[in-house]
Enzyme design. Sequence first.
Site, PDB file in Angstrom:
ATOM      1  N   LYS A 296       3.702  -3.439  -8.884  1.00  0.00           N
ATOM      2  CA  LYS A 296       3.410  -4.524  -8.731  1.00  0.00           C
ATOM      3  C   LYS A 296       1.697  -4.975  -9.464  1.00  0.00           C
ATOM      4  CE  LYS A 296       6.385  -5.435  -5.617  1.00  0.00           C
ATOM      5  NZ  LYS A 296       7.789  -5.966  -5.766  1.00  0.00           N
TER       6      LYS A 296
ATOM      7  N   TYR B 108       4.883   3.189  -6.857  1.00  0.00           N
ATOM      8  CA  TYR B 108       5.204   1.441  -6.722  1.00  0.00           C
ATOM      9  C   TYR B 108       4.897   0.183  -6.949  1.00  0.00           C
ATOM     10  CZ  TYR B 108       6.697  -1.762  -3.042  1.00  0.00           C
ATOM     11  OH  TYR B 108       6.398  -3.310  -3.195  1.00  0.00           O
TER      12      TYR B 108
ATOM     13  N   SER C 247       2.380  -7.715  -3.453  1.00  0.00           N
ATOM     14  CA  SER C 247       2.873  -6.656  -2.292  1.00  0.00           C
ATOM     15  C   SER C 247       0.971  -6.640  -1.853  1.00  0.00           C
ATOM     16  CB  SER C 247       3.177  -5.394  -2.321  1.00  0.00           C
ATOM     17  OG  SER C 247       2.904  -4.227  -1.425  1.00  0.00           O
TER      18      SER C 247
HETATM   19  C1  WQD Z   1       3.411   1.440   8.021  1.00  0.00           C
HETATM   20  C2  WQD Z   1       2.321   2.283   9.471  1.00  0.00           C
HETATM   21  C3  WQD Z   1       2.776   4.488   8.987  1.00  0.00           C
HETATM   22  C4  WQD Z   1       7.237   4.993   9.478  1.00  0.00           C
HETATM   23  C5  WQD Z   1       4.815  -0.003   2.768  1.00  0.00           C
HETATM   24  C6  WQD Z   1       4.959  -0.384   1.340  1.00  0.00           C
HETATM   25  C7  WQD Z   1       4.312  -2.070   1.122  1.00  0.00           C
HETATM   26  C8  WQD Z   1       5.732  -2.537   2.110  1.00  0.00           C
HETATM   27  C9  WQD Z   1       5.839  -2.362   3.357  1.00  0.00           C
HETATM   28  C10 WQD Z   1       7.058  -3.276  -0.117  1.00  0.00           C
HETATM   29  C11 WQD Z   1       2.051   2.882   8.202  1.00  0.00           C
HETATM   30  C12 WQD Z   1       3.508   4.008  10.119  1.00  0.00           C
HETATM   31  C13 WQD Z   1       6.090   4.452   9.339  1.00  0.00           C
HETATM   32  C14 WQD Z   1       7.388   5.972  10.225  1.00  0.00           C
HETATM   33  C15 WQD Z   1       4.780   5.503  10.858  1.00  0.00           C
HETATM   34  N1  WQD Z   1       6.685  -2.682   0.800  1.00  0.00           N
HETATM   35  N2  WQD Z   1       5.102   4.881   9.799  1.00  0.00           N
HETATM   36  N3  WQD Z   1       5.908   6.022  11.288  1.00  0.00           N
HETATM   37  O1  WQD Z   1       3.687   2.529   4.228  1.00  0.00           O
HETATM   38  O2  WQD Z   1       2.177  -0.082   5.467  1.00  0.00           O
HETATM   39  O3  WQD Z   1       4.085  -0.383   3.273  1.00  0.00           O
HETATM   40  O4  WQD Z   1       5.709  -0.767   3.219  1.00  0.00           O
HETATM   41  O5  WQD Z   1       6.665  -4.163  -0.469  1.00  0.00           O
HETATM   42  O6  WQD Z   1       4.213  -2.266  -0.683  1.00  0.00           O
HETATM   43  O7  WQD Z   1       3.458   0.186   0.662  1.00  0.00           O
HETATM   44  O8  WQD Z   1       4.773   0.409   5.108  1.00  0.00           O
HETATM   45  O9  WQD Z   1       6.408   0.485   7.624  1.00  0.00           O
HETATM   46  O10 WQD Z   1       6.177   2.159   5.684  1.00  0.00           O
HETATM   47  O11 WQD Z   1       4.390   1.865   7.680  1.00  0.00           O
HETATM   48  O12 WQD Z   1       3.866   6.436  11.922  1.00  0.00           O
HETATM   49  O13 WQD Z   1       8.181   7.114  10.963  1.00  0.00           O
HETATM   50  O14 WQD Z   1       3.493   2.929  10.203  1.00  0.00           O
HETATM   51  O15 WQD Z   1       2.020   5.224   8.582  1.00  0.00           O
HETATM   52  O16 WQD Z   1       0.814   3.469   9.072  1.00  0.00           O
HETATM   53  P1  WQD Z   1       3.091   0.533   4.458  1.00  0.00           P
HETATM   54  P2  WQD Z   1       5.372   1.467   6.562  1.00  0.00           P
END
Ligand code: WQD
Length: 346
Positions: A155, A151, A126
């Site tokens: 990785k 997490y 990741s």
């Molecule tokens: C994306 C953006 C949030 C929800 C994680 C893991 C990564 C992978 C994907 C496994 C961020 C914003 C989110 C919400 C928001 N997982 N957001 N409101 O954190 O980039 O990555 O998931 O492999 O390893 O780290 O993904 O989709 O959670 O967030 O504003 O209700 O959306 O702040 O900026 P992230 P995400």
Amino acid sequence: MTKVLVTGGCGYIGSHTIVDLIENGYEVISIDDQSRSTPYPLTGIQLITGKRIKNYKVDLKNFDETLAVFQENPDISAVIHFAAYKAVGESVEQPLSYYENNMGSLVSILKCVKEFNIQHVVFSSSCTVYGNPDRFPVTEATALQPAVSPYGATKQMGEQILRDFSLASNTRVILLRYFNPVGAHPSCLIGELPLGKPQNLFPVITQTAIGKLPKMMVYGSDYKTRDGSCIRDYIHVSDIAHAHTLAVDYLRADKMQNKCEVFNLGTGNGITVLEAIHMFEKVSGLQLNYEIGPRRSGDIEAIYANNEKAIQQLGWTIRYDLEQMMQTAWAWEQKIKKEEDSISKN
Ligand code: WQD
């Protein structure tokens, strides 16, 4: 036919990868204990490909039970290892279960790989291994920073274990660093099935729109980005899936320069949270009920990929743009809702 073992085959990326492997002539079996998934995707895979996939409901941490799968399938030519816990927030609350599960299952499967002298392993890594980079786009040579969650640490450790294993065995390894996997198979027969309340942006958007969530929060609008919200590199799950097939092809064609190679899987385009929301509104014609709220702890400001290595060496191509990512995510959410409604009516 060449047989590939997919661990976590009932999961989101695992199920899409099985479809792609079959469509490219591979025979596939799965090991998935369904602790974080259900058998549902196996039906979708069969409807799409016409093939019934055998899934062994085995806890990979149980070495004897895992070895028995290899004894029953001595013709396994490659292993793609997806099975792992992957909720960033949960890993902060329960680090020991993350280390025990993610590292325990990896060591167990690699002991089987060694026992059966399997030459090819592909690992689900990741972009989280990069931590909070300060230069973009990130390449595979970008220095890793300390993981921002247990997490992410699993990785980083997983990559190190595989690097060491490849140097001490006949096995060659490809590490695939996914950026943000989103969307669903265009057939709408498989897609993401978040257990409980989703954490990731795309399912939060579609569940808010479908009415499963009352509203959504944009976590922060004071970042140093073009609209103040975080930037990520969203990539369609079917494009991620096809990269796994290309990685197995690449390993089998013996094209590796080293025993272990790393590839970024992202589009190379950074998209802000608000841009993703606006794309949803364009695709669906709906107004999304969202509010701007405080930052989410652990979030990084921005990350997006340099994907040239995967394009040039694996022959990878990006087939889905942001609009299609959102279209397939929304179509899948509507399909799930329709199924749930018809079940509740009966
Ligand atoms: C994306 C953006 C949030 C929800 C994680 C893991 C990564 C992978 C994907 C496994 C961020 C914003 C989110 C919400 C928001 N997982 N957001 N409101 O954190 O980039 O990555 O998931 O492999 O390893 O780290 O993904 O989709 O959670 O967030 O504003 O209700 O959306 O702040 O900026 P992230 P995400």
